[in-house]
Design a protein around this motif. Sequence first.
Motif, PDB file in Angstrom:
ATOM      1  N   VAL A 155     -11.083   4.117  13.035  1.00  0.00           N
ATOM      2  CA  VAL A 155     -11.624   3.381  11.899  1.00  0.00           C
ATOM      3  C   VAL A 155     -11.766   1.936  12.351  1.00  0.00           C
ATOM      4  O   VAL A 155     -10.783   1.297  12.729  1.00  0.00           O
ATOM      5  N   LEU A 163     -12.954  -1.835  11.311  1.00  0.00           N
ATOM      6  CA  LEU A 163     -13.346  -2.710  10.209  1.00  0.00           C
ATOM      7  C   LEU A 163     -14.065  -3.942  10.749  1.00  0.00           C
ATOM      8  O   LEU A 163     -13.823  -4.363  11.886  1.00  0.00           O
ATOM      9  N   GLU A 172       0.830  -1.211   0.000  1.00  0.00           N
ATOM     10  CA  GLU A 172       0.000   0.000   0.000  1.00  0.00           C
ATOM     11  C   GLU A 172       0.862   1.258   0.000  1.00  0.00           C
ATOM     12  O   GLU A 172       0.560   2.224  -0.698  1.00  0.00           O
ATOM     13  N   ARG A 228      -3.911   5.037   4.307  1.00  0.00           N
ATOM     14  CA  ARG A 228      -4.761   6.131   3.865  1.00  0.00           C
ATOM     15  C   ARG A 228      -4.774   7.265   4.904  1.00  0.00           C
ATOM     16  O   ARG A 228      -4.578   8.432   4.579  1.00  0.00           O
ATOM     17  N   LEU A 229      -4.982   6.899   6.173  1.00  0.00           N
ATOM     18  CA  LEU A 229      -5.007   7.926   7.227  1.00  0.00           C
ATOM     19  C   LEU A 229      -3.662   8.631   7.348  1.00  0.00           C
ATOM     20  O   LEU A 229      -3.605   9.844   7.526  1.00  0.00           O
ATOM     21  N   VAL A 240      -6.585   2.547  13.878  1.00  0.00           N
ATOM     22  CA  VAL A 240      -7.210   1.609  12.952  1.00  0.00           C
ATOM     23  C   VAL A 240      -7.284   0.266  13.664  1.00  0.00           C
ATOM     24  O   VAL A 240      -6.281  -0.208  14.206  1.00  0.00           O
ATOM     25  N   LYS A 273     -10.200  10.066  16.053  1.00  0.00           N
ATOM     26  CA  LYS A 273     -10.615   9.307  14.874  1.00  0.00           C
ATOM     27  C   LYS A 273     -10.358   7.820  15.111  1.00  0.00           C
ATOM     28  O   LYS A 273      -9.257   7.421  15.481  1.00  0.00           O
ATOM     29  N   GLY A 276      -7.175  -4.879   4.750  1.00  0.00           N
ATOM     30  CA  GLY A 276      -7.962  -3.663   4.990  1.00  0.00           C
ATOM     31  C   GLY A 276      -7.327  -2.795   6.069  1.00  0.00           C
ATOM     32  O   GLY A 276      -7.309  -1.560   5.960  1.00  0.00           O
ATOM     33  N   LYS A 316      -4.466  -1.005   4.437  1.00  0.00           N
ATOM     34  CA  LYS A 316      -4.985   0.034   3.527  1.00  0.00           C
ATOM     35  C   LYS A 316      -5.427   1.272   4.299  1.00  0.00           C
ATOM     36  O   LYS A 316      -5.064   2.396   3.964  1.00  0.00           O
ATOM     37  N   GLU A 317      -6.227   1.053   5.353  1.00  0.00           N
ATOM     38  CA  GLU A 317      -6.741   2.183   6.130  1.00  0.00           C
ATOM     39  C   GLU A 317      -5.624   2.926   6.857  1.00  0.00           C
ATOM     40  O   GLU A 317      -5.643   4.151   6.950  1.00  0.00           O
ATOM     41  N   SER A 318      -4.664   2.183   7.373  1.00  0.00           N
ATOM     42  CA  SER A 318      -3.541   2.830   8.071  1.00  0.00           C
ATOM     43  C   SER A 318      -2.791   3.751   7.116  1.00  0.00           C
ATOM     44  O   SER A 318      -2.451   4.886   7.467  1.00  0.00           O
TER      45      SER A 318
END
Lengths: 327, 327
Positions: free
Chosen positions: B313, B315, B84, B297-298, B152, B311, B290, B293-295
């Motif tokens: 997230v 999953l 990622e 992205r943030l 996350v 914040k 996932g 990916k989220e880590s």
Amino acid sequence: MASIKDVAQRACVGVGTVSRMLNDSGYVAEETRKKIEVAMKELNYTPNELARNLYHKRTGIIAVLVPNVSNPFFSEFVDHAEAELYEAGFKMMLCNTVKERNAELEYLDMLNRHIVDGVITGVHSLDAKEYRKMHKPIVALDRFLGEHIPVVAVNHKEGGRLAAETLIHNGCKKILHFRGSTAIESPYLERHSEFERIMEEHQIETYSYELEWNRFDSGYYREAVEDVFSKGIDFDGVFAVDQLAIECMNETIRRHRKVPRDVKFVAYDGTFITEMVEPKMTAVVQPIEGLAKESVRLLSDLINGKEYKNKQVLLGVQLRKGNTTIV
Amino acid sequence: MASIKDVAQRACVGVGTVSRMLNDSGYVAEETRKKIEVAMKELNYTPNELARNLYHKRTGIIAVLVPNVSNPFFSEFVDHAEAELYEAGFKMMLCNTVKERNAELEYLDMLNRHIVDGVITGVHSLDAKEYRKMHKPIVALDRFLGEHIPVVAVNHKEGGRLAAETLIHNGCKKILHFRGSTAIESPYLERHSEFERIMEEHQIETYSYELEWNRFDSGYYREAVEDVFSKGIDFDGVFAVDQLAIECMNETIRRHRKVPRDVKFVAYDGTFITEMVEPKMTAVVQPIEGLAKESVRLLSDLINGKEYKNKQVLLGVQLRKGNTTIV
């Protein structure tokens, strides 16, 4: 953020003096040092590491390239390599090259661009000629990349011999041998040729299944096992890399054959997963920590200006008796 | 090696012009560009990446901190995170913090020293207050580190519920529950409290074995299993993290109890090893890709100046039915 100029001004010295002190690149009187330290503290100045690296032409970063870090052999290697590098004062940049085909080239390019000080490469995706062009600190794990790139590997010939002798002593007559791809030049091919040579010498029937190049994922291993069974190949002894040996053993058991009574297994690598399955696997164990140690040692030597020609470091392997063989 | 000065001289332009072109930081006439390009080619000039990073105050490097990369959960996370990050234009520096106690602090310091642009931390060794002092791009994997550091994680409460309900539906009456250490604040504790709450609600006897803090190695898991058996604890249903569930199942089988007939198992994480053992394990599966990916992205958002407060997230998790439970 305070700059080196601000520090110099505050300490009433020249910028060159502060730079000499930060980079340890010339004489700075003790009293002056103290003044600079006070100024740095007062201004909350953080020496800019990038600027210092620029000066020293070192970043302290080593790139480690592996095909797939979720494969237990590579995850153990990376684990130990990171610890060894840390010990030697380096940080590790990790690259998983299986997913990105151009990544290997890109990381080599980072050597040219002074982003990393050296590379340890355990991957097999790039043509060796790309490496031959480079005269930079590179160490190869288990692959021949040219006479000026040292290689660290285990004594695979010995490993192949241990596996063959174990299956022979266990009375196996029909061998299934999963062999690595011959698409690249690697020391590991010796384990396969030695294994087959010994089987031939003993006139033992051997089915050699050649694996695809550069595939190390469990999905592929499962496919290979299904392929073997669908072809109706008969065997009473198996030699394969850890994960593949495990997949093959599980399928054998699901087909109601007993291990080790009906079929014997010898795994190669001996990572933690071979001790996690039931029955525990008999395995030829690679000293992964030793491979990491030697790779880092050779790379440090190269970075410090030592040259190696046709250097190969071969470490010993050991047979660890589990419950997938009887004797 | 040619310098930017040599290039400027050769092209008969000022150093500032070459710098503007290299850094894309101002107007350079097309004709001038061409002259500079020719000069760079003739002099075999490689733009010094460090110098450019210095200019942009970015290195393109992200540090990923995990306790132990040979643990399958973390090796899969690192595998996906690297892919990622690569996709997002970053390189990954990997740190295994279990072995070196000060390493976590050292990597955070690298954020201050402009060596890395951001940190994704999946480790639990440092006091959270060290993080609270920092206002830099940091993302936490499965740990609360302060209101300005996004987290996350998976929906562990749901995971604990799925595991509990599965063992209940399978008729288990005496549960062995290996729970994570309560020494740190982490979202993962919710799976344990939810699991225990549901067992209590159903008045099912549960033995909770609290694991030591920050231990993720197979050696420790084997010790914990031996400890349970040596204490003579009786159980017909087990809930534990992958490797521990496997070690416990193997010991159960060695003691001549049948799985799933006599004892049922639900593993947590669902990494590849749960599909590699026989019987395959029923598992609550974390979407590791996932999480990676989220880590990333943030973290990219934070690097680009976005701010997050409190914040989280979360999953979803899924139950994957294996053969260690019946229904």
